[in-house]
Write a protein that holds these residues in place. Structure first.
Motif, PDB file in Angstrom:
ATOM      1  N   THR A  14       0.703  -1.209   0.145  1.00  0.00           N
ATOM      2  CA  THR A  14       0.378  -0.048   0.325  1.00  0.00           C
ATOM      3  C   THR A  14       1.327   1.404   0.330  1.00  0.00           C
ATOM      4  OG1 THR A  14       0.254   0.014   2.194  1.00  0.00           O
ATOM      5  CG2 THR A  14      -1.667  -1.461   1.442  1.00  0.00           C
ATOM      6  N   PRO A  15       0.477   2.450  -0.046  1.00  0.00           N
ATOM      7  CA  PRO A  15       1.426   3.366  -0.419  1.00  0.00           C
ATOM      8  C   PRO A  15       1.059   4.175   1.521  1.00  0.00           C
ATOM      9  CG  PRO A  15      -0.719   3.552  -2.508  1.00  0.00           C
ATOM     10  CD  PRO A  15      -0.715   2.353  -1.087  1.00  0.00           C
ATOM     11  N   GLN A  16       2.749   4.523   1.447  1.00  0.00           N
ATOM     12  CA  GLN A  16       3.463   4.917   2.166  1.00  0.00           C
ATOM     13  C   GLN A  16       3.833   6.099   2.482  1.00  0.00           C
ATOM     14  OE1 GLN A  16       5.981   2.448   3.377  1.00  0.00           O
ATOM     15  NE2 GLN A  16       4.898   0.730   4.399  1.00  0.00           N
ATOM     16  N   CYS A  17       3.662   6.588   4.104  1.00  0.00           N
ATOM     17  CA  CYS A  17       3.853   8.288   3.819  1.00  0.00           C
ATOM     18  C   CYS A  17       4.877   8.482   3.929  1.00  0.00           C
ATOM     19  CB  CYS A  17       4.133   8.771   5.767  1.00  0.00           C
ATOM     20  SG  CYS A  17       3.656  10.336   6.325  1.00  0.00           S
ATOM     21  N   SER A  18       5.180   9.553   2.956  1.00  0.00           N
ATOM     22  CA  SER A  18       6.389  10.396   2.913  1.00  0.00           C
ATOM     23  C   SER A  18       7.538  10.478   3.312  1.00  0.00           C
ATOM     24  CB  SER A  18       6.223  11.211   1.570  1.00  0.00           C
ATOM     25  OG  SER A  18       5.250  10.750   0.495  1.00  0.00           O
ATOM     26  N   ALA A  19       6.544  10.938   4.873  1.00  0.00           N
ATOM     27  CA  ALA A  19       7.441  11.575   6.234  1.00  0.00           C
ATOM     28  C   ALA A  19       9.192  10.498   6.146  1.00  0.00           C
ATOM     29  CB  ALA A  19       6.405  11.959   7.453  1.00  0.00           C
ATOM     30  N   LYS A  20      10.057  11.217   6.074  1.00  0.00           N
ATOM     31  CA  LYS A  20      11.314  10.829   6.607  1.00  0.00           C
ATOM     32  C   LYS A  20      11.029  10.151   7.866  1.00  0.00           C
ATOM     33  CE  LYS A  20      16.021  11.260   7.411  1.00  0.00           C
ATOM     34  NZ  LYS A  20      16.900  11.816   8.397  1.00  0.00           N
ATOM     35  N   GLY A  21      11.167   8.222   7.736  1.00  0.00           N
ATOM     36  CA  GLY A  21      10.988   7.039   8.490  1.00  0.00           C
ATOM     37  C   GLY A  21       9.760   6.885   8.942  1.00  0.00           C
ATOM     38  N   CYS A  22       8.665   7.072   8.442  1.00  0.00           N
ATOM     39  CA  CYS A  22       7.778   6.673   9.160  1.00  0.00           C
ATOM     40  C   CYS A  22       7.455   5.901   7.237  1.00  0.00           C
ATOM     41  CB  CYS A  22       6.270   7.745   8.657  1.00  0.00           C
ATOM     42  SG  CYS A  22       4.745   7.589   8.499  1.00  0.00           S
ATOM     43  N   GLU A  41       2.006  23.649 -14.808  1.00  0.00           N
ATOM     44  CA  GLU A  41       1.610  21.758 -15.237  1.00  0.00           C
ATOM     45  C   GLU A  41       1.399  21.114 -14.370  1.00  0.00           C
ATOM     46  OE1 GLU A  41       3.386  21.835 -18.911  1.00  0.00           O
ATOM     47  OE2 GLU A  41       2.302  23.966 -17.520  1.00  0.00           O
ATOM     48  N   ARG A  42       3.084  20.809 -14.163  1.00  0.00           N
ATOM     49  CA  ARG A  42       3.659  19.903 -13.346  1.00  0.00           C
ATOM     50  C   ARG A  42       3.476  19.742 -11.839  1.00  0.00           C
ATOM     51  NH1 ARG A  42       9.010  17.347 -13.709  1.00  0.00           N
ATOM     52  NH2 ARG A  42       8.960  15.530 -13.249  1.00  0.00           N
ATOM     53  N   ARG A  43       3.155  18.810 -11.513  1.00  0.00           N
ATOM     54  CA  ARG A  43       2.999  18.081  -9.739  1.00  0.00           C
ATOM     55  C   ARG A  43       3.558  16.655  -9.975  1.00  0.00           C
ATOM     56  NH1 ARG A  43       1.126  22.205 -10.917  1.00  0.00           N
ATOM     57  NH2 ARG A  43      -0.801  23.317 -10.393  1.00  0.00           N
ATOM     58  N   LYS A  44       4.399  17.447  -8.510  1.00  0.00           N
ATOM     59  CA  LYS A  44       4.927  15.963  -7.971  1.00  0.00           C
ATOM     60  C   LYS A  44       4.210  15.458  -7.198  1.00  0.00           C
ATOM     61  CE  LYS A  44       8.933  16.122  -8.142  1.00  0.00           C
ATOM     62  NZ  LYS A  44      10.378  14.608  -8.895  1.00  0.00           N
ATOM     63  N   THR A  45       4.962  14.025  -6.107  1.00  0.00           N
ATOM     64  CA  THR A  45       3.723  14.385  -5.085  1.00  0.00           C
ATOM     65  C   THR A  45       4.485  13.383  -3.734  1.00  0.00           C
ATOM     66  OG1 THR A  45       3.130  12.220  -5.906  1.00  0.00           O
ATOM     67  CG2 THR A  45       1.324  13.872  -6.835  1.00  0.00           C
ATOM     68  N   TRP A  46       4.185  14.476  -2.784  1.00  0.00           N
ATOM     69  CA  TRP A  46       3.985  13.095  -1.848  1.00  0.00           C
ATOM     70  C   TRP A  46       2.818  12.995  -1.500  1.00  0.00           C
ATOM     71  CZ3 TRP A  46       7.352  17.593   1.754  1.00  0.00           C
ATOM     72  CH2 TRP A  46       8.639  17.626   0.528  1.00  0.00           C
ATOM     73  N   LEU A  47       3.134  11.992  -0.668  1.00  0.00           N
ATOM     74  CA  LEU A  47       2.074  10.815  -0.047  1.00  0.00           C
ATOM     75  C   LEU A  47       2.071  11.303   1.610  1.00  0.00           C
ATOM     76  CD1 LEU A  47       2.100   7.753  -1.380  1.00  0.00           C
ATOM     77  CD2 LEU A  47       0.371   9.605  -2.001  1.00  0.00           C
ATOM     78  N   ARG A  53       0.188  14.860   7.398  1.00  0.00           N
ATOM     79  CA  ARG A  53      -0.075  15.645   6.679  1.00  0.00           C
ATOM     80  C   ARG A  53       0.075  17.363   6.844  1.00  0.00           C
ATOM     81  NH1 ARG A  53      -4.640  19.245   6.007  1.00  0.00           N
ATOM     82  NH2 ARG A  53      -5.306  18.258   7.904  1.00  0.00           N
ATOM     83  N   GLU A  54      -0.466  17.492   7.853  1.00  0.00           N
ATOM     84  CA  GLU A  54       0.101  19.034   8.322  1.00  0.00           C
ATOM     85  C   GLU A  54       1.048  19.492   8.284  1.00  0.00           C
ATOM     86  OE1 GLU A  54      -1.131  22.634  11.966  1.00  0.00           O
ATOM     87  OE2 GLU A  54      -1.866  20.354  12.091  1.00  0.00           O
ATOM     88  N   HIS A  55       2.274  18.505   8.471  1.00  0.00           N
ATOM     89  CA  HIS A  55       3.832  18.752   8.940  1.00  0.00           C
ATOM     90  C   HIS A  55       4.399  19.392   7.219  1.00  0.00           C
ATOM     91  CE1 HIS A  55       8.013  18.981   9.750  1.00  0.00           C
ATOM     92  NE2 HIS A  55       8.318  17.687   8.793  1.00  0.00           N
ATOM     93  N   LEU A  56       3.945  18.187   6.861  1.00  0.00           N
ATOM     94  CA  LEU A  56       4.550  17.848   5.604  1.00  0.00           C
ATOM     95  C   LEU A  56       4.226  18.991   4.024  1.00  0.00           C
ATOM     96  CD1 LEU A  56       4.918  14.330   4.815  1.00  0.00           C
ATOM     97  CD2 LEU A  56       6.379  15.531   5.310  1.00  0.00           C
ATOM     98  N   SER A  57       2.627  19.450   4.568  1.00  0.00           N
ATOM     99  CA  SER A  57       1.836  20.552   3.819  1.00  0.00           C
ATOM    100  C   SER A  57       2.706  21.774   4.077  1.00  0.00           C
ATOM    101  CB  SER A  57      -0.079  20.522   4.301  1.00  0.00           C
ATOM    102  OG  SER A  57      -0.321  19.887   4.115  1.00  0.00           O
TER     103      SER A  57
END
Length: 80
Positions: A14-22, A41-47, A53-57
Protein backbone atom coordinates in the motif's frame (compact mmCIF):
# COMPACT_ATOMS: atom_id res chain seq x y z
CA UNK A 1 36.72 -2.33 1.17
CA UNK A 2 33.10 -3.34 1.73
CA UNK A 3 29.97 -1.68 0.49
CA UNK A 4 26.50 -1.89 2.04
CA UNK A 5 24.10 -4.24 0.32
CA UNK A 6 21.07 -2.67 -1.34
CA UNK A 7 17.74 -2.97 0.45
CA UNK A 8 16.11 -6.03 -1.10
CA UNK A 9 12.96 -5.98 1.03
CA UNK A 10 9.75 -6.15 -0.99
CA UNK A 11 7.98 -2.93 -1.90
CA UNK A 12 5.06 -2.10 0.39
CA UNK A 13 1.68 -3.31 -0.86
CA UNK A 14 0.00 0.00 0.00
CA UNK A 15 1.22 3.57 -0.54
CA UNK A 16 3.15 4.84 2.47
CA UNK A 17 3.73 8.25 4.01
CA UNK A 18 6.63 10.26 2.56
CA UNK A 19 7.71 11.65 5.95
CA UNK A 20 11.22 10.54 6.88
CA UNK A 21 11.12 7.29 8.81
CA UNK A 22 7.33 6.91 8.63
CA UNK A 23 5.96 3.66 7.23
CA UNK A 24 2.30 4.37 7.94
CA UNK A 25 -0.23 3.93 5.15
CA UNK A 26 -0.82 7.16 3.23
CA UNK A 27 -4.20 8.88 3.37
CA UNK A 28 -3.35 12.16 1.61
CA UNK A 29 -1.67 13.25 -1.62
CA UNK A 30 0.19 16.57 -1.50
CA UNK A 31 0.62 17.89 -5.02
CA UNK A 32 3.44 20.38 -5.39
CA UNK A 33 5.61 22.17 -7.88
CA UNK A 34 8.91 24.03 -7.61
CA UNK A 35 8.44 26.90 -10.08
CA UNK A 36 12.21 27.30 -10.45
CA UNK A 37 12.49 23.72 -11.73
CA UNK A 38 9.11 22.66 -13.11
CA UNK A 39 6.69 23.91 -15.72
CA UNK A 40 3.51 25.40 -14.17
CA UNK A 41 1.35 22.37 -14.99
CA UNK A 42 3.82 19.80 -13.60
CA UNK A 43 2.81 18.18 -10.32
CA UNK A 44 5.13 16.24 -8.07
CA UNK A 45 3.53 14.31 -5.21
CA UNK A 46 4.26 13.41 -1.65
CA UNK A 47 2.05 11.05 0.30
CA UNK A 48 1.07 11.69 3.90
CA UNK A 49 -0.54 9.83 6.76
CA UNK A 50 -2.95 11.69 9.06
CA UNK A 51 -0.15 12.47 11.53
CA UNK A 52 2.22 14.06 8.96
CA UNK A 53 -0.21 15.82 6.59
CA UNK A 54 -0.01 19.18 8.34
CA UNK A 55 3.78 19.06 8.79
CA UNK A 56 4.47 18.16 5.15
CA UNK A 57 1.89 20.67 3.91
CA UNK A 58 3.50 23.43 5.98
CA UNK A 59 6.98 22.49 4.72
CA UNK A 60 5.84 22.80 1.09
CA UNK A 61 3.55 25.77 1.75
CA UNK A 62 6.15 28.10 3.28
CA UNK A 63 8.26 27.57 0.14
CA UNK A 64 5.32 28.35 -2.13
CA UNK A 65 5.40 24.84 -3.60
CA UNK A 66 2.11 23.35 -2.34
CA UNK A 67 -0.62 23.30 -4.98
CA UNK A 68 -3.24 20.89 -3.62
CA UNK A 69 -4.01 18.41 -0.83
CA UNK A 70 -6.37 15.60 -1.79
CA UNK A 71 -7.46 12.38 -0.11
CA UNK A 72 -5.60 9.47 -1.68
CA UNK A 73 -8.86 7.76 -2.57
CA UNK A 74 -9.92 10.86 -4.57
CA UNK A 75 -6.57 11.51 -6.30
CA UNK A 76 -6.45 11.33 -10.06
CA UNK A 77 -3.08 11.90 -11.71
CA UNK A 78 -3.11 14.77 -14.20
CA UNK A 79 -2.94 13.60 -17.80
CA UNK A 80 0.26 14.11 -19.73
Amino acid sequence: MTFPLPDMSPAPSTPQCSAKGCRTDAVWVLAWNNPKLHTPERRKTWLACEEHREHLSTFLGVRGFLKDVVRLEDWEEPEG
